[in-house]
Design a protein around this motif. Structure first.
Motif, PDB file in Angstrom:
ATOM      1  N   GLN A 220     -24.862   0.093  -6.313  1.00 20.27           N
ATOM      2  CA  GLN A 220     -25.566  -0.609  -5.336  1.00 20.27           C
ATOM      3  C   GLN A 220     -26.908  -0.848  -5.827  1.00 20.27           C
ATOM      4  OE1 GLN A 220     -25.746   2.434  -2.620  1.00 20.27           O
ATOM      5  NE2 GLN A 220     -23.700   2.557  -1.870  1.00 20.27           N
ATOM      6  N   TYR A 221     -27.651  -0.422  -6.493  1.00 20.42           N
ATOM      7  CA  TYR A 221     -28.858  -0.744  -7.299  1.00 20.42           C
ATOM      8  C   TYR A 221     -28.792  -2.109  -8.000  1.00 20.42           C
ATOM      9  CZ  TYR A 221     -32.826  -0.054 -10.546  1.00 20.42           C
ATOM     10  OH  TYR A 221     -33.906  -0.274 -11.306  1.00 20.42           O
ATOM     11  N   LEU A 222     -27.605  -1.863  -8.897  1.00 20.11           N
ATOM     12  CA  LEU A 222     -27.476  -3.227  -9.862  1.00 20.11           C
ATOM     13  C   LEU A 222     -26.891  -4.495  -8.827  1.00 20.11           C
ATOM     14  CD1 LEU A 222     -27.023  -4.469 -12.498  1.00 20.11           C
ATOM     15  CD2 LEU A 222     -24.616  -3.775 -12.447  1.00 20.11           C
ATOM     16  N   PHE A 223     -26.237  -4.208  -7.857  1.00 23.80           N
ATOM     17  CA  PHE A 223     -26.084  -5.382  -7.196  1.00 23.80           C
ATOM     18  C   PHE A 223     -27.334  -5.997  -6.330  1.00 23.80           C
ATOM     19  CE2 PHE A 223     -24.618  -7.149  -2.852  1.00 23.80           C
ATOM     20  CZ  PHE A 223     -23.794  -8.107  -3.166  1.00 23.80           C
ATOM     21  N   ALA A 224     -28.050  -5.207  -5.936  1.00 25.39           N
ATOM     22  CA  ALA A 224     -29.342  -5.377  -5.133  1.00 25.39           C
ATOM     23  C   ALA A 224     -30.314  -6.006  -5.992  1.00 25.39           C
ATOM     24  CB  ALA A 224     -29.837  -4.056  -4.448  1.00 25.39           C
ATOM     25  N   LEU A 225     -30.388  -5.751  -7.304  1.00 28.58           N
ATOM     26  CA  LEU A 225     -31.220  -6.419  -8.042  1.00 28.58           C
ATOM     27  C   LEU A 225     -30.837  -7.890  -8.298  1.00 28.58           C
ATOM     28  CD1 LEU A 225     -32.060  -3.818 -11.084  1.00 28.58           C
ATOM     29  CD2 LEU A 225     -33.535  -4.536  -9.175  1.00 28.58           C
ATOM     30  N   PHE A 226     -29.408  -8.018  -8.468  1.00 32.31           N
ATOM     31  CA  PHE A 226     -29.297  -9.681  -8.840  1.00 32.31           C
ATOM     32  C   PHE A 226     -29.228 -10.301  -7.401  1.00 32.31           C
ATOM     33  CE2 PHE A 226     -28.280  -7.807 -12.973  1.00 32.31           C
ATOM     34  CZ  PHE A 226     -28.274  -9.000 -13.663  1.00 32.31           C
ATOM     35  N   VAL A 227     -28.900  -9.666  -6.431  1.00 31.63           N
ATOM     36  CA  VAL A 227     -28.928 -10.593  -5.228  1.00 31.63           C
ATOM     37  C   VAL A 227     -30.499 -10.814  -4.912  1.00 31.63           C
ATOM     38  CG1 VAL A 227     -28.674 -10.580  -2.770  1.00 31.63           C
ATOM     39  CG2 VAL A 227     -26.919  -9.713  -4.130  1.00 31.63           C
ATOM     40  N   ALA A 228     -31.307  -9.623  -5.329  1.00 34.74           N
ATOM     41  CA  ALA A 228     -32.961 -10.342  -5.034  1.00 34.74           C
ATOM     42  C   ALA A 228     -33.241 -11.274  -6.096  1.00 34.74           C
ATOM     43  CB  ALA A 228     -33.459  -8.946  -5.205  1.00 34.74           C
ATOM     44  N   LEU A 229     -32.684 -11.333  -7.470  1.00 35.06           N
ATOM     45  CA  LEU A 229     -33.016 -12.267  -8.178  1.00 35.06           C
ATOM     46  C   LEU A 229     -32.710 -13.752  -7.815  1.00 35.06           C
ATOM     47  CD1 LEU A 229     -33.993 -12.598 -11.162  1.00 35.06           C
ATOM     48  CD2 LEU A 229     -31.676 -12.518 -11.891  1.00 35.06           C
TER      49      LEU A 229
ATOM     50  N   PRO B 170     -10.202  -4.495 -10.641  1.00 37.70           N
ATOM     51  CA  PRO B 170     -10.786  -5.676  -9.959  1.00 37.70           C
ATOM     52  C   PRO B 170     -12.100  -5.428  -9.516  1.00 37.70           C
ATOM     53  CG  PRO B 170      -8.746  -5.022  -9.074  1.00 37.70           C
ATOM     54  CD  PRO B 170      -8.929  -4.228 -10.335  1.00 37.70           C
ATOM     55  N   GLY B 171     -12.230  -4.124  -8.827  1.00 33.08           N
ATOM     56  CA  GLY B 171     -13.539  -3.921  -8.123  1.00 33.08           C
ATOM     57  C   GLY B 171     -14.724  -3.823  -9.030  1.00 33.08           C
ATOM     58  N   VAL B 172     -14.591  -3.544 -10.419  1.00 36.54           N
ATOM     59  CA  VAL B 172     -15.704  -3.425 -11.420  1.00 36.54           C
ATOM     60  C   VAL B 172     -15.894  -4.734 -11.881  1.00 36.54           C
ATOM     61  CG1 VAL B 172     -16.327  -2.497 -13.540  1.00 36.54           C
ATOM     62  CG2 VAL B 172     -15.277  -0.854 -12.011  1.00 36.54           C
ATOM     63  N   VAL B 173     -14.858  -5.513 -11.997  1.00 35.13           N
ATOM     64  CA  VAL B 173     -14.677  -6.873 -12.824  1.00 35.13           C
ATOM     65  C   VAL B 173     -15.554  -7.585 -11.715  1.00 35.13           C
ATOM     66  CG1 VAL B 173     -13.814  -8.602 -13.583  1.00 35.13           C
ATOM     67  CG2 VAL B 173     -12.836  -6.425 -14.369  1.00 35.13           C
ATOM     68  N   VAL B 174     -15.233  -7.857 -10.454  1.00 34.79           N
ATOM     69  CA  VAL B 174     -15.781  -8.779  -9.448  1.00 34.79           C
ATOM     70  C   VAL B 174     -17.144  -8.768  -9.476  1.00 34.79           C
ATOM     71  CG1 VAL B 174     -15.790  -9.331  -7.016  1.00 34.79           C
ATOM     72  CG2 VAL B 174     -13.698  -9.006  -8.168  1.00 34.79           C
ATOM     73  N   LEU B 175     -17.504  -7.281  -9.389  1.00 32.33           N
ATOM     74  CA  LEU B 175     -19.092  -7.012  -9.358  1.00 32.33           C
ATOM     75  C   LEU B 175     -19.940  -7.556 -10.741  1.00 32.33           C
ATOM     76  CD1 LEU B 175     -21.803  -5.604  -8.233  1.00 32.33           C
ATOM     77  CD2 LEU B 175     -21.098  -3.543  -9.416  1.00 32.33           C
ATOM     78  N   LEU B 176     -18.953  -7.398 -11.828  1.00 32.75           N
ATOM     79  CA  LEU B 176     -19.967  -7.811 -12.708  1.00 32.75           C
ATOM     80  C   LEU B 176     -19.924  -9.479 -12.840  1.00 32.75           C
ATOM     81  CD1 LEU B 176     -17.945  -5.650 -15.771  1.00 32.75           C
ATOM     82  CD2 LEU B 176     -20.367  -5.598 -14.994  1.00 32.75           C
ATOM     83  N   GLN B 177     -19.062 -10.113 -12.469  1.00 30.36           N
ATOM     84  CA  GLN B 177     -18.877 -11.594 -12.302  1.00 30.36           C
ATOM     85  C   GLN B 177     -20.116 -11.985 -11.133  1.00 30.36           C
ATOM     86  OE1 GLN B 177     -17.654 -12.678 -14.860  1.00 30.36           O
ATOM     87  NE2 GLN B 177     -16.831 -10.478 -15.168  1.00 30.36           N
ATOM     88  N   VAL B 178     -20.305 -11.226 -10.259  1.00 28.88           N
ATOM     89  CA  VAL B 178     -21.292 -11.788  -9.259  1.00 28.88           C
ATOM     90  C   VAL B 178     -22.547 -11.854 -10.048  1.00 28.88           C
ATOM     91  CG1 VAL B 178     -22.590 -10.746  -7.291  1.00 28.88           C
ATOM     92  CG2 VAL B 178     -20.276 -10.964  -7.167  1.00 28.88           C
ATOM     93  N   THR B 179     -22.884 -10.790 -11.026  1.00 29.46           N
ATOM     94  CA  THR B 179     -24.111 -10.599 -11.704  1.00 29.46           C
ATOM     95  C   THR B 179     -24.119 -11.993 -12.627  1.00 29.46           C
ATOM     96  OG1 THR B 179     -23.440  -9.560 -13.718  1.00 29.46           O
ATOM     97  CG2 THR B 179     -24.203  -8.100 -11.764  1.00 29.46           C
TER      98      THR B 179
END
Length: 309
Positions: free
Chosen positions: A292-301, A17-26
């Motif tokens: 964290q890098y991936l999450f930051a990029l998509f939140v910034a997008l 679930p941890g990995v999957v939720v991050l993927l779905q956030v993107t």
């Protein structure tokens, strides 16, 4: 060592679930970014349609990745038993039977594809189906135990979430979707090989030819450097093609500083330091930074479209 989970938690563990939720956030960021771009901003959006699309994309994406992960755990239960990181998962620990776990994964995968086809569009459903088949048969069954390039060739299976999100509102695949796919694809080798360096002894024990096992630590570091060098300019493609602006560009450039910092620490670390399973391990640091890098990029997008369109 942590005890294996049981009951509902055991079934949930199969999905990672941890990995999957991050993927779905993107994926959700991709949906919102496109909708705001098309509507001319936050105020022009049809939030009813967007909310429905996001709900289906999130649930369908979770079922897709969760189903594929469940099938992966079913197939890899023999090597999972040999690795300290995975030996307490429900299947290798004997807390769950293989047959039900496989059925669980297949049912989730079928539900994902059918729901996406019914509620969104056929191109999104087709992307989910290709993702599942590629991850299960190309990466898990064929590549993972065969070649140290398993992560590179199989990396396409982990990159589609934002593409699915984008296609769910466009009905196709365009330059915007491909630019987001490329970021995922180029991030996968340094992200995955950082974990492989940190857990090299596990992969050696299981006989899995990850890059550090098959080619050695230094060769892995060089390969990670090549992909990182390609990744950093690739993160600016969304700016060049007009799907993001200066906010995203600034965040991408600031975050990009972190990669050379962590990569330099890893480059100069000795084999004994990298082999040490501790929180100070530079390979571990790079692995978590990449998330964290991936999450930051998509939140910034998303922030770029939300506040400055």
């Amino acid at each position: 060592m942590r005890e294996p989970t049981t009951g509902v938690r055991a079934w949930l563990t199969l999905t990672k679930p941890g990995v999957v939720v991050l993927l779905q956030v993107t994926a959700l960021c991709a949906v919102l970014c496109h909708d705001m771009l098309a509507a001319g901003g936050f105020s022009g959006m049809n939030w009813g349609d967007s909310a429905q699309t996001m709900a289906v994309v999130f649930v369908g994406g979770y079922l897709t990745a969760g189903g594929a992960n469940s099938i992966n755990m079913w197939y890899d239960r023999d090597i999972d038993l040999q690795m300290s990181r995975t030996m307490n998962r429900p299947l290798p620990a004997g807390r769950m039977q293989p047959g039900p776990a496989l059925a669980f994964g297949i049912i989730m995968a079928l539900a994902a594809v059918s729901s996406m086809a019914y509620y969104v569009n056929l191109i999104s459903a087709a992307l989910l189906l290709v993702t599942i088949l590629y991850y299960v048969f190309v990466y898990t069954v064929w590549l993972k135990r065969l070649t140290p390039q398993n992560i590179v060739i199989g990396g396409g299976s982990g990159a589609p979430p934002p593409v699915v999100g984008w296609a769910s509102v466009t009905g196709g695949i365009d330059a915007g979707a491909l630019s987001l796919f490329l970021i995922f694809f180029l991030l996968t080798p340094p992200h995955s090989w950082a974990l492989a360096l940190y857990r090299r002894r596990d992969y050696e024990a299981a006989g899995v030819p990850m890059m550090p096992v098959a080619a050695g630590v230094q060769a892995t570091k060089r390969q990670m450097t090549y992909y990182t060098a390609l990744l950093l300019p690739a993160t600016l493609i969304p700016v060049a093609i007009g799907i993001s602006g200066m906010v995203y560009a600034v965040v991408a450039l600031i975050c990009a500083v972190g990669f050379p910092f962590h990569s330099r620490r890893l480059w100069y670390a000795t084999d004994s330091v990298i082999a040490n399973i501790s929180k100070s391990n530079p390979a571990r640091g790079l692995f978590f930074f990449s998330i964290q890098y991936l999450f930051a990029l998509f939140v910034a997008l998303l922030a770029d479209r939300l506040f400055f369109l």
